[in-house]
Design a protein around this motif. Structure first.
Motif, PDB file in Angstrom:
ATOM      1  N   LYS A   1       0.850  -1.186   0.000  1.00 48.54           N
ATOM      2  CA  LYS A   1       0.000   0.000   0.000  1.00 48.54           C
ATOM      3  C   LYS A   1       0.887   1.237   0.000  1.00 48.54           C
ATOM      4  O   LYS A   1       1.984   1.215   0.542  1.00 48.54           O
ATOM      5  CB  LYS A   1      -0.865   0.046   1.266  1.00 48.54           C
ATOM      6  N   PRO A   2       0.397   2.330  -0.590  1.00 45.92           N
ATOM      7  CA  PRO A   2       1.189   3.567  -0.508  1.00 45.92           C
ATOM      8  C   PRO A   2       1.171   4.102   0.922  1.00 45.92           C
ATOM      9  O   PRO A   2       0.222   3.880   1.669  1.00 45.92           O
ATOM     10  CB  PRO A   2       0.473   4.518  -1.469  1.00 45.92           C
ATOM     11  N   ILE A   3       2.223   4.805   1.294  1.00 46.98           N
ATOM     12  CA  ILE A   3       2.300   5.366   2.646  1.00 46.98           C
ATOM     13  C   ILE A   3       1.931   6.846   2.609  1.00 46.98           C
ATOM     14  O   ILE A   3       2.035   7.496   1.577  1.00 46.98           O
ATOM     15  CB  ILE A   3       3.705   5.175   3.262  1.00 46.98           C
ATOM     16  N   ILE A   4       1.495   7.368   3.745  1.00 43.52           N
ATOM     17  CA  ILE A   4       1.130   8.778   3.852  1.00 43.52           C
ATOM     18  C   ILE A   4       2.357   9.626   3.499  1.00 43.52           C
ATOM     19  O   ILE A   4       3.454   9.372   3.972  1.00 43.52           O
ATOM     20  CB  ILE A   4       0.655   9.114   5.284  1.00 43.52           C
ATOM     21  N   GLY A   5       2.153  10.618   2.637  1.00 40.86           N
ATOM     22  CA  GLY A   5       3.244  11.490   2.211  1.00 40.86           C
ATOM     23  C   GLY A   5       3.912  11.048   0.920  1.00 40.86           C
ATOM     24  O   GLY A   5       4.757  11.762   0.390  1.00 40.86           O
ATOM     25  N   GLN A   6       3.546   9.889   0.392  1.00 38.36           N
ATOM     26  CA  GLN A   6       4.153   9.370  -0.829  1.00 38.36           C
ATOM     27  C   GLN A   6       3.499  10.007  -2.052  1.00 38.36           C
ATOM     28  O   GLN A   6       2.294  10.203  -2.099  1.00 38.36           O
ATOM     29  CB  GLN A   6       3.979   7.854  -0.890  1.00 38.36           C
ATOM     30  N   ARG A   7       4.335  10.349  -3.065  1.00 41.99           N
ATOM     31  CA  ARG A   7       3.805  10.859  -4.332  1.00 41.99           C
ATOM     32  C   ARG A   7       3.334   9.666  -5.160  1.00 41.99           C
ATOM     33  O   ARG A   7       4.099   8.727  -5.373  1.00 41.99           O
ATOM     34  CB  ARG A   7       4.882  11.625  -5.097  1.00 41.99           C
ATOM     35  N   ILE A   8       2.085   9.736  -5.613  1.00 38.94           N
ATOM     36  CA  ILE A   8       1.526   8.647  -6.416  1.00 38.94           C
ATOM     37  C   ILE A   8       0.668   9.216  -7.536  1.00 38.94           C
ATOM     38  O   ILE A   8       0.333  10.393  -7.550  1.00 38.94           O
ATOM     39  CB  ILE A   8       0.676   7.669  -5.565  1.00 38.94           C
ATOM     40  N   ARG A   9       0.329   8.338  -8.458  1.00 40.44           N
ATOM     41  CA  ARG A   9      -0.667   8.618  -9.496  1.00 40.44           C
ATOM     42  C   ARG A   9      -1.821   7.683  -9.219  1.00 40.44           C
ATOM     43  O   ARG A   9      -1.624   6.489  -9.007  1.00 40.44           O
ATOM     44  CB  ARG A   9      -0.112   8.329 -10.880  1.00 40.44           C
ATOM     45  N   VAL A  10      -3.031   8.214  -9.216  1.00 35.61           N
ATOM     46  CA  VAL A  10      -4.208   7.379  -8.995  1.00 35.61           C
ATOM     47  C   VAL A  10      -5.167   7.591 -10.157  1.00 35.61           C
ATOM     48  O   VAL A  10      -5.366   8.706 -10.618  1.00 35.61           O
ATOM     49  CB  VAL A  10      -4.875   7.671  -7.623  1.00 35.61           C
ATOM     50  N   GLY A  11      -5.716   6.483 -10.651  1.00 34.41           N
ATOM     51  CA  GLY A  11      -6.629   6.561 -11.788  1.00 34.41           C
ATOM     52  C   GLY A  11      -7.911   5.815 -11.519  1.00 34.41           C
ATOM     53  O   GLY A  11      -7.923   4.790 -10.841  1.00 34.41           O
ATOM     54  N   GLY A  12      -8.997   6.332 -12.030  1.00 36.13           N
ATOM     55  CA  GLY A  12     -10.299   5.703 -11.872  1.00 36.13           C
ATOM     56  C   GLY A  12     -11.366   6.584 -12.484  1.00 36.13           C
ATOM     57  O   GLY A  12     -11.081   7.480 -13.274  1.00 36.13           O
ATOM     58  N   LEU A  13     -12.624   6.319 -12.107  1.00 36.86           N
ATOM     59  CA  LEU A  13     -13.752   7.075 -12.619  1.00 36.86           C
ATOM     60  C   LEU A  13     -14.233   8.068 -11.572  1.00 36.86           C
ATOM     61  O   LEU A  13     -14.324   7.735 -10.382  1.00 36.86           O
ATOM     62  CB  LEU A  13     -14.905   6.140 -12.979  1.00 36.86           C
ATOM     63  N   VAL A  14     -14.572   9.271 -12.010  1.00 37.60           N
ATOM     64  CA  VAL A  14     -15.120  10.290 -11.112  1.00 37.60           C
ATOM     65  C   VAL A  14     -16.533   9.851 -10.732  1.00 37.60           C
ATOM     66  O   VAL A  14     -17.367   9.555 -11.590  1.00 37.60           O
ATOM     67  CB  VAL A  14     -15.151  11.669 -11.791  1.00 37.60           C
ATOM     68  N   VAL A  15     -16.807   9.774  -9.427  1.00 35.05           N
ATOM     69  CA  VAL A  15     -18.121   9.340  -8.934  1.00 35.05           C
ATOM     70  C   VAL A  15     -19.147  10.426  -9.248  1.00 35.05           C
ATOM     71  O   VAL A  15     -18.952  11.588  -8.867  1.00 35.05           O
ATOM     72  CB  VAL A  15     -18.072   9.069  -7.411  1.00 35.05           C
ATOM     73  N   PRO A  16     -20.249  10.070  -9.940  1.00 35.38           N
ATOM     74  CA  PRO A  16     -21.285  11.066 -10.219  1.00 35.38           C
ATOM     75  C   PRO A  16     -21.853  11.659  -8.928  1.00 35.38           C
ATOM     76  O   PRO A  16     -22.127  10.952  -7.971  1.00 35.38           O
ATOM     77  CB  PRO A  16     -22.355  10.272 -10.977  1.00 35.38           C
ATOM     78  N   GLY A  17     -22.001  12.972  -8.907  1.00 34.20           N
ATOM     79  CA  GLY A  17     -22.552  13.670  -7.754  1.00 34.20           C
ATOM     80  C   GLY A  17     -21.542  13.980  -6.663  1.00 34.20           C
ATOM     81  O   GLY A  17     -21.903  14.519  -5.624  1.00 34.20           O
ATOM     82  N   SER A  18     -20.284  13.653  -6.876  1.00 36.23           N
ATOM     83  CA  SER A  18     -19.281  13.842  -5.821  1.00 36.23           C
ATOM     84  C   SER A  18     -18.443  15.107  -5.985  1.00 36.23           C
ATOM     85  O   SER A  18     -17.688  15.457  -5.093  1.00 36.23           O
ATOM     86  CB  SER A  18     -18.342  12.640  -5.759  1.00 36.23           C
ATOM     87  N   VAL A  19     -18.578  15.796  -7.108  1.00 38.84           N
ATOM     88  CA  VAL A  19     -17.749  16.976  -7.365  1.00 38.84           C
ATOM     89  C   VAL A  19     -18.266  18.155  -6.548  1.00 38.84           C
ATOM     90  O   VAL A  19     -19.424  18.544  -6.662  1.00 38.84           O
ATOM     91  CB  VAL A  19     -17.724  17.326  -8.871  1.00 38.84           C
TER      92      VAL A  19
END
Length: 160
Positions: free
Chosen positions: A53-71
């Protein structure tokens, strides 16, 4: 061993040691700038093959779908917050900047940033797909075969 050979040997050993130190410093500097790709489910549950798992403070790239109604947009500045999902897991993304023109709910995106809490990424950059048929390979693979592309009416496409 005469003094001349001893001096040459000392110089050669010093040069080899210096090259080793320089190589080590370069590799350390490069490791600080590597952005590893994760999906929301990998952030929560760890990578499938290794469980890392990534650790807090780590630079990462995350990809997925934007949840409708969450913006959620802040009306006073450019801050925006939205949820990103795949396979049922959700991660919140906070971004302070201008989103790409193609950004919208239900769309595949990739966010670069720093993990500030176990399920919260503070993004420095948000990238969106470039047309209706394209989805980054990593995101398509992470969503699985059961994923269907969202469909939009002409009115939805024209309004936003």
């Amino acid at each position: 061993m005469n003094p001349r050979r001893k001096k040459r040997l000392t110089i050669v050993i010093a040069v080899i040691a210096a090259i080793g130190v320089i190589t080590g410093l370069v590799l350390y500097a490069l490791s600080q700038n590597i952005d590893l790709f994760y999906t929301p489910s990998e952030i929560v549950n760890g990578k499938d093959d290794s469980g890392i798992k990534p650790i807090i403070g780590q630079r990462i790239r995350v990809g997925g779908l934007v949840v409708p109604g969450s913006v959620k947009r802040d009306p006073n500045n450019l801050k925006v917050q939205f949820d990103l999902t795949n396979k049922g897991e959700t991660v919140t993304i906070k971004f302070d900047g201008i989103l790409p023109d193609l950004f919208r709910e239900g769309q595949g995106i990739i966010a670069n940033g720093t993990l500030t809490e176990p399920k919260l990424l503070t993004a420095s950059e948000v990238l969106a797909k470039h047309d209706e048929n394209y989805m980054p390979k990593e995101i398509a693979d992470s969503l699985g075969e059961g994923h269907e592309m969202p469909t939009y009416s002409e009115e939805q496409l024209n309004n936003g």
